[in-house]
Design an enzyme around this catalytic site. Structure first.
Site, PDB file in Angstrom:
ATOM      1  N   CYS A  97       0.817  -1.232   0.000  1.00 61.93           N
ATOM      2  CA  CYS A  97       0.000   0.000   0.000  1.00 61.93           C
ATOM      3  C   CYS A  97       0.844   1.272   0.000  1.00 61.93           C
ATOM      4  O   CYS A  97       0.329   2.352  -0.291  1.00 61.93           O
ATOM      5  CB  CYS A  97      -0.952  -0.002   1.189  1.00 61.93           C
ATOM      6  N   HIS A 232      -3.320   7.470   1.464  1.00 63.31           N
ATOM      7  CA  HIS A 232      -3.721   6.096   1.112  1.00 63.31           C
ATOM      8  C   HIS A 232      -5.107   5.848   1.696  1.00 63.31           C
ATOM      9  O   HIS A 232      -5.408   6.266   2.820  1.00 63.31           O
ATOM     10  CB  HIS A 232      -2.705   5.112   1.695  1.00 63.31           C
ATOM     11  N   ASN A 262      -9.929  -0.247  -0.284  1.00 60.29           N
ATOM     12  CA  ASN A 262      -8.470  -0.148  -0.246  1.00 60.29           C
ATOM     13  C   ASN A 262      -7.905  -0.811  -1.503  1.00 60.29           C
ATOM     14  O   ASN A 262      -7.953  -2.030  -1.640  1.00 60.29           O
ATOM     15  CB  ASN A 262      -7.964  -0.842   1.028  1.00 60.29           C
TER      16      ASN A 262
HETATM   17  O1  UT7 Z   1      -3.661  -0.699   3.579  1.00 60.10           O
HETATM   18  C1  UT7 Z   1      -2.732  -1.318   4.396  1.00 60.10           C
HETATM   19  C2  UT7 Z   1      -2.949  -0.942   5.769  1.00 60.10           C
HETATM   20  N1  UT7 Z   1      -4.177  -1.491   6.255  1.00 60.10           N
HETATM   21  C3  UT7 Z   1      -4.863  -0.826   7.144  1.00 60.10           C
HETATM   22  O2  UT7 Z   1      -4.478   0.284   7.440  1.00 60.10           O
HETATM   23  C4  UT7 Z   1      -6.023  -1.476   7.796  1.00 60.10           C
HETATM   24  C5  UT7 Z   1      -5.975  -1.176   9.258  1.00 60.10           C
HETATM   25  N2  UT7 Z   1      -7.011  -1.795  10.049  1.00 60.10           N
HETATM   26  C6  UT7 Z   1      -8.294  -1.429   9.960  1.00 60.10           C
HETATM   27  O3  UT7 Z   1      -8.698  -0.658   9.108  1.00 60.10           O
HETATM   28  C7  UT7 Z   1      -9.257  -1.951  11.012  1.00 60.10           C
HETATM   29  O4  UT7 Z   1      -8.527  -2.562  12.031  1.00 60.10           O
HETATM   30  C8  UT7 Z   1     -10.318  -2.957  10.460  1.00 60.10           C
HETATM   31  C9  UT7 Z   1     -11.316  -2.222   9.607  1.00 60.10           C
HETATM   32  C10 UT7 Z   1      -9.621  -4.030   9.663  1.00 60.10           C
HETATM   33  C11 UT7 Z   1     -11.055  -3.612  11.621  1.00 60.10           C
HETATM   34  O5  UT7 Z   1     -11.649  -2.601  12.426  1.00 60.10           O
HETATM   35  P1  UT7 Z   1     -11.478  -2.639  14.022  1.00 60.10           P
HETATM   36  O6  UT7 Z   1     -12.281  -1.535  14.552  1.00 60.10           O
HETATM   37  O7  UT7 Z   1     -10.007  -2.628  14.304  1.00 60.10           O
HETATM   38  O8  UT7 Z   1     -12.137  -3.993  14.391  1.00 60.10           O
HETATM   39  P2  UT7 Z   1     -11.507  -5.290  15.100  1.00 60.10           P
HETATM   40  O9  UT7 Z   1     -10.542  -5.974  14.164  1.00 60.10           O
HETATM   41  O10 UT7 Z   1     -11.002  -4.903  16.462  1.00 60.10           O
HETATM   42  O11 UT7 Z   1     -12.791  -6.163  15.262  1.00 60.10           O
HETATM   43  C12 UT7 Z   1     -13.908  -5.734  16.019  1.00 60.10           C
HETATM   44  C13 UT7 Z   1     -14.997  -6.774  15.910  1.00 60.10           C
HETATM   45  C14 UT7 Z   1     -14.507  -8.196  16.129  1.00 60.10           C
HETATM   46  O12 UT7 Z   1     -15.513  -8.888  16.810  1.00 60.10           O
HETATM   47  P3  UT7 Z   1     -15.418  -9.126  18.411  1.00 60.10           P
HETATM   48  O13 UT7 Z   1     -14.143  -9.903  18.593  1.00 60.10           O
HETATM   49  O14 UT7 Z   1     -15.370  -7.777  19.014  1.00 60.10           O
HETATM   50  O15 UT7 Z   1     -16.650  -9.905  18.695  1.00 60.10           O
HETATM   51  C15 UT7 Z   1     -14.361  -8.748  14.722  1.00 60.10           C
HETATM   52  O16 UT7 Z   1     -14.506 -10.148  14.690  1.00 60.10           O
HETATM   53  O17 UT7 Z   1     -15.532  -6.746  14.568  1.00 60.10           O
HETATM   54  C16 UT7 Z   1     -15.518  -8.084  14.035  1.00 60.10           C
HETATM   55  N3  UT7 Z   1     -15.358  -8.001  12.581  1.00 60.10           N
HETATM   56  C17 UT7 Z   1     -16.407  -7.878  11.752  1.00 60.10           C
HETATM   57  N4  UT7 Z   1     -17.735  -7.807  11.966  1.00 60.10           N
HETATM   58  C18 UT7 Z   1     -18.523  -7.668  10.902  1.00 60.10           C
HETATM   59  C19 UT7 Z   1     -14.219  -8.011  11.857  1.00 60.10           C
HETATM   60  N5  UT7 Z   1     -14.508  -7.910  10.551  1.00 60.10           N
HETATM   61  C20 UT7 Z   1     -15.860  -7.823  10.463  1.00 60.10           C
HETATM   62  C21 UT7 Z   1     -16.747  -7.682   9.375  1.00 60.10           C
HETATM   63  N6  UT7 Z   1     -18.065  -7.602   9.647  1.00 60.10           N
HETATM   64  N7  UT7 Z   1     -16.321  -7.603   8.093  1.00 60.10           N
END
Ligand code: UT7
Length: 305
Positions: A97, A232, A262
């Site tokens: 990225c 980005h 992304n």
């Molecule tokens: O481009 C390269 C660099 N990449 C990035 O910069 C991406 C960076 N990361 C992110 O953008 C975020 O961390 C995400 C969008 C990937 C995830 O968001 P988050 O607020 O960090 O969520 P999380 O990973 O802490 O997950 C929160 C909850 C979890 O459930 P529990 O454990 O709280 O019950 C996940 O299992 O959300 C759940 N979850 C989803 N729920 C519905 C994860 N993916 C999904 C989904 N739909 N697609």
């Protein structure tokens, strides 16, 4: 592909995707389309807009992680497609990225060293091909696309500086763990993106803010002198966090994540293209470009457009 389509494929909701990422839809290449096809379309638009002919290009750099084939590079395929036969160099840059800012940095070095005059710099990806469409942690986030710019040597300030960084200690937080040299058999099983999202998120916010400060300091300018942030496009919350640290209002930040998701190396040039074509970014304005990706890799460029 709209978020609602993903609701049919994995355990997710349109609301979750919008609230956590800002993404509403993303584009997926047709089965017959490759990264080079997307790169070619973007390059032709850039060449038209620059008002040059393809044979003036004396360097082609493509930032991509999803090349058409193991080799030749997408840049070589693209050079041929564009009918460039002047035997000038063409190569790919792989920094996921952060690929576009890396490619811009390399192109800038070639120009400043007097080794190139007219450079085509492309960010192009078909990330849909390396996604596990059953993994909701990743498949909702990415899309396919390409964007391109033409750089020409000039005495006027264009690229003021680029700042590129990597820290390989974090390789496992965001990766496709298999590849050619680890064996084709394994490649079939694990050749898809795996990410520990929240850890990547934290590092992205911190490193993007650091590199923004580094860029301003290196150029002796204040954040108030920036006209546009072209970041980005991974997550709207990361973009807002960076804007806040730069004391920029969202009116001065180009956001396309809602429409593209992304697109890895393609996201910055795609965002740039949208804001230039709709008339927001004008000649003479100061732009800060910045990206963060797997590796980790990250970087920035300060540009007078
Ligand atoms: O481009 C390269 C660099 N990449 C990035 O910069 C991406 C960076 N990361 C992110 O953008 C975020 O961390 C995400 C969008 C990937 C995830 O968001 P988050 O607020 O960090 O969520 P999380 O990973 O802490 O997950 C929160 C909850 C979890 O459930 P529990 O454990 O709280 O019950 C996940 O299992 O959300 C759940 N979850 C989803 N729920 C519905 C994860 N993916 C999904 C989904 N739909 N697609």
């Amino acid at each position: 592909m709209e978020n609602t389509e993903l609701e049919q494929m994995v355990d997710t909701t349109d609301q979750w995707i919008r609230e956590r990422t800002g993404i509403e839809r993303r584009h997926i290449a047709a089965e017959s389309q490759t990264t080079c096809d997307l790169a070619e379309a973007a390059s032709r638009h850039a060449i038209d807009m620059a008002g040059i002919s393809a044979d003036q290009i004396d360097l082609v750099i493509v930032a991509t992680t999803t090349a058409d084939c193991v080799f030749p590079s997408v840049a070589c395929l693209l050079q041929n497609r564009l009918g460039i036969t002047n035997a000038s160099p063409a190569f790919d840059v792989q920094a996921v990225c952060a690929g576009f800012v890396y490619a811009l940095g390399v192109a800038d070095s070639f120009v400043k060293a007097g080794n190139a005059k007219t450079v085509l710099v492309v960010g192009a990806e078909t990330f849909s091909r390396i996604l596990n469409w059953e993994d909701r942690n990743t498949c909702v986030l990415f899309g396919d696309g390409a964007g391109a710019v033409v750089l020409t040597a000039s005495d006027e300030p264009g690229i003021h500086s680029t700042h590129l960084h990597a820290d390989g200690r974090y390789e496992e937080l965001l990766h496709v763990p298999e590849g050619v040299s680890r064996g084709y058999a394994e490649m079939q099983q694990q050749a898809y993106v795996q990410m520990r999202g929240s850890e990547v998120f934290r590092m992205a916010v911190s490193k993007l803010s650091e590199v923004a400060d580094e860029t301003l300091q290196a150029n002796g300018i204040d954040k108030s002198e920036l006209d546009w942030l072209v970041p980005h496009q991974a997550n709207l919350r990361i973009i807002k966090g960076t804007a806040r640290k730069l004391a920029m209002t969202m009116e001065n930040v180009v956001v396309t994540v809602q429409d593209h998701g992304n697109t890895s190396a393609a996201s910055i040039p795609l965002a740039l293209d949208v804001a230039v074509r709709d008339g927001r970014i004008k000649a003479g304005e100061k732009l800060l470009l910045e990206g963060f990706g797997g590796g980790f890799t990250w970087g920035s460029a300060l540009i007078t457009f």
